[in-house]
Write a protein that holds these residues in place. Structure first.
Motif, PDB file in Angstrom:
ATOM      1  N   SER A   1      53.779  82.179 -55.971  1.00  0.00           N
ATOM      2  CA  SER A   1      52.693  81.195 -56.082  1.00  0.00           C
ATOM      3  C   SER A   1      53.174  79.763 -56.247  1.00  0.00           C
ATOM      4  O   SER A   1      52.452  78.821 -55.917  1.00  0.00           O
ATOM      5  N   HIS A   2      54.381  79.589 -56.748  1.00  0.00           N
ATOM      6  CA  HIS A   2      54.771  78.234 -57.152  1.00  0.00           C
ATOM      7  C   HIS A   2      55.500  77.455 -56.060  1.00  0.00           C
ATOM      8  O   HIS A   2      55.259  76.266 -55.876  1.00  0.00           O
TER       9      HIS A   2
ATOM     10  N   LEU B   1      54.474  80.819 -62.639  1.00  0.00           N
ATOM     11  CA  LEU B   1      53.711  79.580 -62.590  1.00  0.00           C
ATOM     12  C   LEU B   1      52.685  79.612 -61.465  1.00  0.00           C
ATOM     13  O   LEU B   1      53.020  79.914 -60.320  1.00  0.00           O
TER      14      LEU B   1
ATOM     15  N   GLN C   1      50.635  72.241 -66.018  1.00  0.00           N
ATOM     16  CA  GLN C   1      51.496  73.409 -65.753  1.00  0.00           C
ATOM     17  C   GLN C   1      52.071  73.930 -67.072  1.00  0.00           C
ATOM     18  O   GLN C   1      51.952  73.271 -68.106  1.00  0.00           O
TER      19      GLN C   1
ATOM     20  N   TYR D   1      46.967  80.697 -52.099  1.00  0.00           N
ATOM     21  CA  TYR D   1      47.737  81.840 -52.596  1.00  0.00           C
ATOM     22  C   TYR D   1      47.944  82.880 -51.499  1.00  0.00           C
ATOM     23  O   TYR D   1      49.009  83.484 -51.395  1.00  0.00           O
TER      24      TYR D   1
ATOM     25  N   ASN E   1      58.201  85.631 -57.757  1.00  0.00           N
ATOM     26  CA  ASN E   1      56.941  84.895 -57.806  1.00  0.00           C
ATOM     27  C   ASN E   1      56.718  84.172 -56.482  1.00  0.00           C
ATOM     28  O   ASN E   1      57.623  83.519 -55.969  1.00  0.00           O
TER      29      ASN E   1
ATOM     30  N   ALA F   1      50.306  77.770 -58.654  1.00  0.00           N
ATOM     31  CA  ALA F   1      50.604  76.642 -57.776  1.00  0.00           C
ATOM     32  C   ALA F   1      50.116  75.360 -58.427  1.00  0.00           C
ATOM     33  O   ALA F   1      48.950  75.247 -58.805  1.00  0.00           O
ATOM     34  N   THR F   2      51.017  74.390 -58.545  1.00  0.00           N
ATOM     35  CA  THR F   2      50.640  73.124 -59.173  1.00  0.00           C
ATOM     36  C   THR F   2      49.536  72.422 -58.364  1.00  0.00           C
ATOM     37  O   THR F   2      48.679  71.746 -58.924  1.00  0.00           O
TER      38      THR F   2
END
Lengths: 385, 385
Positions: free
Chosen positions: B359-360, B33, A54, B284, B357, B35-36
């Motif tokens: 996505s994270h 960021l 990340q 996503y 955001n 997505a982890t």
């Protein structure tokens, strides 16, 4: 069409030499490559166990900053991890420091000769130079130094196995310089990539560790001791400078690649780095001896040099009549790459120098390369060879 | 003491938000960021088999440059590997292009709103901005665009899922812009980090692929599709620009870290990257739907937004009376980090926007975070909530 600074992007001569140096069969004394035999080849961790994918912090990984600060304290630099900025190699540190201090017309005090790529970056941002002559035997000209820091906004020095001269400033010189910088409250940028490649005993403490008042920037690198391909260096700086430098770092590339940081942390955490360097030193001493012997054998009568106590280079002075640019071109044609010395001077170059790297070629190639260089030299000075 | 450009280093507000966003228990809609869960975790090769430890080429690994050029040709960009420059992340591309074109007083045409960090870098080098309004529904104001490129030395656009507005320029708009740039022979810097994160069908070809005459710089990144921690991006540029940009890259950090280059090459060589992205898209899409639902549930009456067709952000407009800086501070105190919209405008901000955001955070956290944001909003507009 372009910004004016692009006119100050120096010629691509050096890039051309280095490109030529990578041709098949070429022996290169031109670059500053560590010996490939002693580069660090890390044992990769299990990718699933590593948390480095990340976005990370602009300052660097917190644990790595702690380790770098601890190392700097061992060198006498009073600092905490909050003063550490992890870099994408130490070339980036020069870019960031230039952005912080240098604009069109800014005077920068530099050694003469000085590290080529630093001159290029300072010049790109518009610097004028106040050169301080550094003698291969006696070191820096202190009167010139005082004059230079009186004019300059920034002083850039590589006091430990200086690139290209190889000179290592003495304790007395470092104390003297620190006192003069303190008296002028003049910022020092001390670039120290070769400290650990010391072949005849430890080098004196950094000048930054001797300052009491002047702002300071201390730069180190893992390129010479571990592996350049990881692109990992660091700054440790006076508390007043960490905030603007961190913001410049963020603007430059957000942060340093985290995988390299994780791999180098592994090497720092239990003394493995020190052992790795210790194991590499005998090879470097052998190559240094090989180059000294080859110089004596092939150009002992035409050139002068001092055996450097550390670093990666011999700084070899030829007679005034030798055209080192032509020598470089003739040598390239004969299969050996060298770096002409005039590229390391911000003003007029005072004599005919070559910088010869001894770390990358094998001892046999060092001798072969020097024989080729001698043949190139004979094209200019047939009577002497 | 410092160069004048340091006065133009914008405030650390954004860094403060992102630092706060990493606090325990904070839900962050603030950063960009990925997505982890879908980051690339490479299978490390055997370290002994990898040749990436020595210094490398400033341009990047030759094989990686070939692969990037092949990808660009698939997007309609007529290029060879010689036109590719591998970057330490795409933030570095902005730094290099700014160095190439921007000095004090240089006009740069930018979208309004525009990518925050690009505005910061151009501003650092002294740019004045010629803003081109981009409407979330209708896209760029073409009359303003023509006026801007008549004045500007450089045009910077993010036409594909624009950050922050999410807008994706149509084929017709791209053709129109290309024709106007060609007519003015005006250089285009097209930043395209989100192209592969397209949720409702493929995005139109880059504007750079439609130019016939104007100089162009196309930028891509592996941060969004693979892993930001690797810091790997690239430029593909008009043949006239590769030499100065390569020299600026060399001055900035010599070259990009080679280990990241080797790992990404692995992903590119057999279509694995495309499959990796394909596998990430459903996650996503789910998060995009979760944020749309949470917005409707919590602020449906106080805010307007469009569901973006790609990228990582919702661009949410609140009533003119909402002070988004205060909203951000109140939201942080309640455990959710957001980015106030005014930071994305080079001139005066026309309304009260937040960039969120999606996505994270997980879908559950998205809803929780939106509830917290609503509570923060209620402190300003109690009658509406």
């Amino acid at each position: 069409m372009f910004a004016q600074r692009i006119e100050r992007l120096t010629s691509s001569l050096v890039r051309d030499i280095l490109a030529a140096a990578s041709r098949e069969g070429m022996i290169s004394f031109a670059g500053g490559l560590p010996a490939t035999e002693v580069l660090y080849r890390p044992a990769f961790p299990d990718a699933a166990d590593v948390d480095c994918w990340q976005y990370g912090q602009s300052e660097g990984e917190p644990a790595l900053r702690e380790m770098i600060a601890a190392q700097a304290r061992q060198l006498g630099i009073d600092c905490t991890a909050q003063q550490v900025l992890v870099l994408s190699g130490s070339q980036q540190g020069i870019d960031l420091v230039a952005k912080l201090f240098v604009e069109a017309g800014t005077e920068v005090a530099v050694e003469s000769p000085a590290y080529l790529a630093a001159l290029q970056v300072f010049s790109l941002f518009g610097a004028d130079f106040s050169p301080v002559p550094v003698d291969t035997v006696g070191g820096p000209d202190m009167a010139a130094f005082s004059q230079a820091i009186a004019r300059a906004r920034l002083t850039y020095l590589t006091p430990t196995f200086q690139n290209p001269s190889g000179y290592c400033y003495t304790d007395a010189q470092r104390d003297d310089i620190a006192a003069r910088l303190d008296a002028a409250n003049a910022p020092l940028f001390e670039d120290d990539p070769y400290r650990d490649l010391s072949y005849d005993g430890a080098a004196p403490r950094p000048i930054c560790s001797r300052l009491r008042r002047a702002p300071w920037i201390y730069q180190g690198s893992f390129s010479k001791t571990l592996a350049p391909g990881l692109r990992l260096g660091f700054l440790v700086v006076h508390p007043s400078l960490i905030d603007p430098l961190t913001r410049l770092k963020q603007a430059a590339d957000l942060h340093t690649n985290r995988l390299s940081q994780v791999l180098v942390m592994e090497m720092l955490c239990d003394g493995r780095l020190a052992r790795h360097v210790e194991n590499a030193l005998p090879l470097y001493r052998d190559r240094r001896a090989a180059m000294d012997a080859a110089l004596q054998r092939h150009v002992g009568r035409q050139a002068r040099w001092h055996v450097p106590a550390g670093g990666l280079f011999f700084w070899v002075q030829f007679g005034q009549g030798v055209d080192t640019r032509r020598l470089m071109a003739d040598a390239l044609a004969l299969g050996v790459a060298v770096m002409p010395g005039d590229a390391f001077f911000s003003g007029e170059a005072p004599a005919s120098y070559l910088r010869l790297n001894f770390s990358h070629a094998s001892p046999a190639d060092i001798d072969t390369g020097m024989a080729r260089l001698t043949s190139a030299l004979a094209l200019q000075t047939p009577a002497l060879v």
